[in-house]
Design a protein around this motif. Structure first.
Motif, short mmCIF file in Angstrom:
data_model
loop_
_atom_site.label_atom_id
_atom_site.label_comp_id
_atom_site.label_asym_id
_atom_site.label_seq_id
_atom_site.Cartn_x
_atom_site.Cartn_y
_atom_site.Cartn_z
N ALA A 350 -4.03 11.56 2.93
CA ALA A 350 -3.50 10.29 2.42
C ALA A 350 -4.47 9.67 1.42
CB ALA A 350 -3.22 9.34 3.58
N ILE A 351 -5.10 10.51 0.60
CA ILE A 351 -6.05 10.01 -0.40
C ILE A 351 -5.28 9.36 -1.55
CG2 ILE A 351 -7.86 10.64 -2.04
CD1 ILE A 351 -8.72 10.83 0.83
N ALA A 352 -5.67 8.15 -1.90
CA ALA A 352 -5.04 7.41 -2.99
C ALA A 352 -5.96 7.38 -4.19
CB ALA A 352 -4.70 5.99 -2.54
N GLN A 353 -5.38 7.17 -5.36
CA GLN A 353 -6.18 7.05 -6.58
C GLN A 353 -6.15 5.63 -7.13
OE1 GLN A 353 -5.35 10.04 -9.52
NE2 GLN A 353 -5.00 11.62 -8.01
N ARG A 354 -5.09 4.88 -6.77
CA ARG A 354 -4.98 3.50 -7.25
C ARG A 354 -4.82 2.57 -6.06
NH1 ARG A 354 -2.14 6.57 -10.92
NH2 ARG A 354 -2.91 6.49 -13.06
N GLU A 355 -5.25 1.35 -6.25
CA GLU A 355 -5.26 0.37 -5.18
C GLU A 355 -3.87 0.08 -4.62
OE1 GLU A 355 -6.87 -4.24 -4.54
OE2 GLU A 355 -7.02 -3.24 -6.49
N ASN A 356 -2.86 0.14 -5.48
CA ASN A 356 -1.52 -0.21 -5.02
C ASN A 356 -0.76 0.96 -4.41
OD1 ASN A 356 -0.96 1.31 -7.27
ND2 ASN A 356 -0.24 -0.38 -8.52
N GLU A 357 -1.40 2.11 -4.26
CA GLU A 357 -0.75 3.25 -3.62
C GLU A 357 -0.94 3.17 -2.10
OE1 GLU A 357 -1.47 6.49 -7.23
OE2 GLU A 357 -2.51 6.71 -5.33
N ALA A 358 0.07 3.63 -1.37
CA ALA A 358 -0.01 3.65 0.10
C ALA A 358 0.57 4.96 0.61
CB ALA A 358 0.75 2.47 0.70
N PRO A 359 -0.17 6.08 0.44
CA PRO A 359 0.33 7.36 0.92
C PRO A 359 0.55 7.34 2.43
CG PRO A 359 -1.59 7.65 -0.50
CD PRO A 359 -1.49 6.19 -0.19
N ALA A 360 1.56 8.07 2.87
CA ALA A 360 1.86 8.21 4.30
C ALA A 360 2.16 6.86 4.97
CB ALA A 360 0.72 8.94 5.03
N ALA A 361 2.81 5.97 4.25
CA ALA A 361 3.07 4.63 4.79
C ALA A 361 3.97 4.68 6.03
CB ALA A 361 3.70 3.76 3.71
N LEU A 362 5.02 5.51 6.00
CA LEU A 362 5.93 5.60 7.15
C LEU A 362 5.21 6.16 8.37
CD1 LEU A 362 9.24 6.87 5.48
CD2 LEU A 362 8.69 4.56 6.27
N LEU A 363 4.37 7.15 8.14
CA LEU A 363 3.61 7.74 9.24
C LEU A 363 2.65 6.71 9.83
CD1 LEU A 363 3.38 10.49 10.64
CD2 LEU A 363 1.52 11.04 9.08
N ALA A 364 2.00 5.95 8.97
CA ALA A 364 1.07 4.91 9.44
C ALA A 364 1.80 3.86 10.27
CB ALA A 364 0.38 4.25 8.24
N GLN A 365 3.00 3.49 9.83
CA GLN A 365 3.77 2.50 10.58
C GLN A 365 4.21 3.07 11.92
OE1 GLN A 365 7.42 1.25 8.73
NE2 GLN A 365 7.61 -0.58 10.00
N ALA A 366 4.59 4.34 11.92
CA ALA A 366 5.08 4.96 13.16
C ALA A 366 4.00 5.01 14.24
CB ALA A 366 5.60 6.37 12.88
N VAL A 367 2.76 5.29 13.84
CA VAL A 367 1.68 5.36 14.84
C VAL A 367 1.01 4.01 15.05
CG1 VAL A 367 1.21 7.79 14.36
CG2 VAL A 367 -0.07 6.03 13.12
N GLY A 368 1.48 2.99 14.33
CA GLY A 368 0.88 1.66 14.48
C GLY A 368 -0.55 1.61 13.99
N LEU A 369 -0.82 2.24 12.85
CA LEU A 369 -2.19 2.29 12.32
C LEU A 369 -2.72 0.88 12.07
CD1 LEU A 369 -4.57 3.96 11.19
CD2 LEU A 369 -3.44 3.84 8.96
N ASP A 370 -3.83 0.56 12.67
CA ASP A 370 -4.50 -0.73 12.48
C ASP A 370 -5.95 -0.44 12.11
OD1 ASP A 370 -5.60 -3.22 12.49
OD2 ASP A 370 -4.87 -3.80 14.47
N MET A 371 -6.28 -0.62 10.84
CA MET A 371 -7.62 -0.25 10.36
C MET A 371 -8.71 -1.14 10.94
SD MET A 371 -7.50 2.52 8.66
CE MET A 371 -9.15 2.49 7.97
N HIS A 372 -8.36 -2.25 11.59
CA HIS A 372 -9.39 -3.03 12.28
C HIS A 372 -10.10 -2.19 13.34
CE1 HIS A 372 -6.77 -6.38 10.80
NE2 HIS A 372 -7.94 -6.93 10.57
#
Length: 453
Positions: A350-372
């Protein structure tokens, strides 16, 4: 000339300092010597000039005019795409391009015809690569070179198709513009999706949320002016490397979602004949070289946890393929799912090149990704890599009373102080803040590998 400047190259550079070297100048390559001379352009040749070196153009103004005339057709084609404005600038520097901001783009799904074309090109790539890798195939140097050239040609075709899949919103196209120019090799290049400052302000005004009872009331601090520009590509890659490691760790903890991600990707390719790009790498290549983007990611909690679980399974599973199959057959269902989750998780990219990119967004939502849970802001990891204005903008969020004091410090001191003040605040850069609401349908009754957690 001074004694140390009497080399032939130095003397030649001095004599031709107001002229253009035809072998190095991009516009000279683009226009061509014949067209330039036919238009009356002056040329000086070195006594020992050949077709590549020693030819100098004396009329830079004429050369630029000829380049503009040649770029006119390309500009008309770009205008036909519907852009709000199109400029022809034969020579455009990186500094000039940085005065613009880039409009957001999104990737559309390929049509069936495009998907089949992509699949065909990838299959041909794989066939040629297998031939190169075959040690029993006695390839000559010329044969190997021909295969490499064919692989490059196939790669160019895939890149060209990929470019057509990345599209802009029609409303953005009507507002943004493009610059038609010449690249250093003398080829036409179009910089699309450029936004002038006034256009960026207009977009921000459109996107600004309407104030409600919970925001903008009396007693609320005034909005801090946003800093100019976004995060650098290097920092975006660094942050997204940490996000990738965290997403890998979360997926290893959620076997059912790992199974969904795996089946989702397989169904697209095998059942629906689609090519939808996804974060899961079905070829089972572990994405474990995140250090090239973030040197500190190896010490991150996500990477350490994954490494421990991977080593535990590595010590348990036999290397012999037949023995491994028998071992997997004997595993309990939940153990097998846990191993599947780990394997799928380690393929996530899920490496991004620009700040406004969000690769794997659906996957992150499904697992409840919380970067905190996986990342904390530090000077080395964030504040050293942003502008002073961007750092103060962040401080305004978690320590607004300190902004005026920090504004008087040097950048390195601001970074150090910002790290100290951010500790325990829960602040995250915008690109790491996203929805952490997991899908209840996916998470219901899901077995979890507590050792991995």
């Amino acid at each position: 000339m001074p004694q140390w400047q009497r080399h032939p190259e130095s003397l030649r550079d001095h004599l031709t300092r107001d002229e253009l070297d035809a072998s190095r100048d991009a516009l000279a390559r683009f226009v061509g010597l014949e067209a330039y001379e036919a238009a009356g352009g002056g040329i000086r040749r070195d006594l020992f000039a050949d077709e590549q070196k020693g030819v100098f153009l004396t009329d830079a103004g004429l050369l630029e005019k000829l380049a503009r005339d040649r770029l006119a057709d390309a500009a008309e084609s770009v205008r036909a795409e519907g852009w709000g404005w199109v400029e022809v600038t034969p020579r455009v520097s990186s500094a000039e391009l940085h005065t613009f901001q880039r409009a957001r783009r999104s990737r559309r799904e390929p049509t069936k015809a495009e998907a089949k074309r992509i699949e065909k090109l990838e299959a041909e790539q794989a066939r040629l690569q297998d031939k190169l890798d075959d040690e029993d195939d006695d390839l000559s140097d010329d044969g190997a070179q021909a295969l490499h050239e064919e692989l490059d040609r196939l790669g160019d075709q895939l890149d060209a198709i990929e470019q057509t899949l990345v599209v802009y919103d029609p409303d953005i196209v009507a507002m943004a513009g493009a610059v038609v120019s010449v690249d250093p090799m003398g080829a036409v290049v179009v910089h699309r999706g450029l936004l002038r400052e006034e256009q960026v302000k207009a977009l921000r005004a459109q996107e600004r949320p309407t104030p409600d009872a919970h925001a903008g009331g009396e007693g609320q601090p005034a909005e801090t002016p946003t800093s100019r520009g976004g995060l650098s590509e290097k920092l975006v890659r660094r942050l997204s490397a940490h996000r990738t490691a965290a997403l890998q760790a979360e997926l290893a903890r959620h076997p059912r979602i790992a199974l969904v991600a795996l089946v989702h990707q397989l169904a697209q390719r095998v059942i629906l004949s689609g090519y939808g790009a996804g974060p899961v790498n079905i070829s089972a290549t572990p994405q474990d070289r995140l250090e090239q983007h973030a040197p500190d990611v190896a010490e991150a909690p996500a990477a350490q946890g994954l490494r421990a679980v991977r080593e535990a399974w590595d010590s348990r599973l036999p290397e012999d393929p037949k023995a491994l199959f028998a071992e997997l057959l004997a595993l309990e269902h939940e153990q097998l799912l846990s191993l599947l989750a780990l394997c799928v998780g380690l393929t996530v990219s899920a490496i991004a090149q620009r700040e406004n990119e969000a690769p794997a967004a659906l996957l992150a939502q499904a697992v409840g990704l919380d970067m905190h849970n996986w990342w904390t802001p530090t000077a080395v990891g964030y504040f050293d890599h942003v502008s002073k204005a961007r750092a103060l903008e962040a401080v305004q969020v978690f320590a607004p009373g300190e902004v005026q004091r920090l504004a008087k410090l040097k950048k390195a001191q601001i970074a150090s102080e910002a790290e100290r003040l951010a500790a325990g605040s829960g602040w995250l850069p915008p690109m790491l803040t996203e929805s952490v609401q997991a899908s209840k349908a996916l998470n219901e009754h899901e077995p979890e590998d507590h050792e991995a957690a």
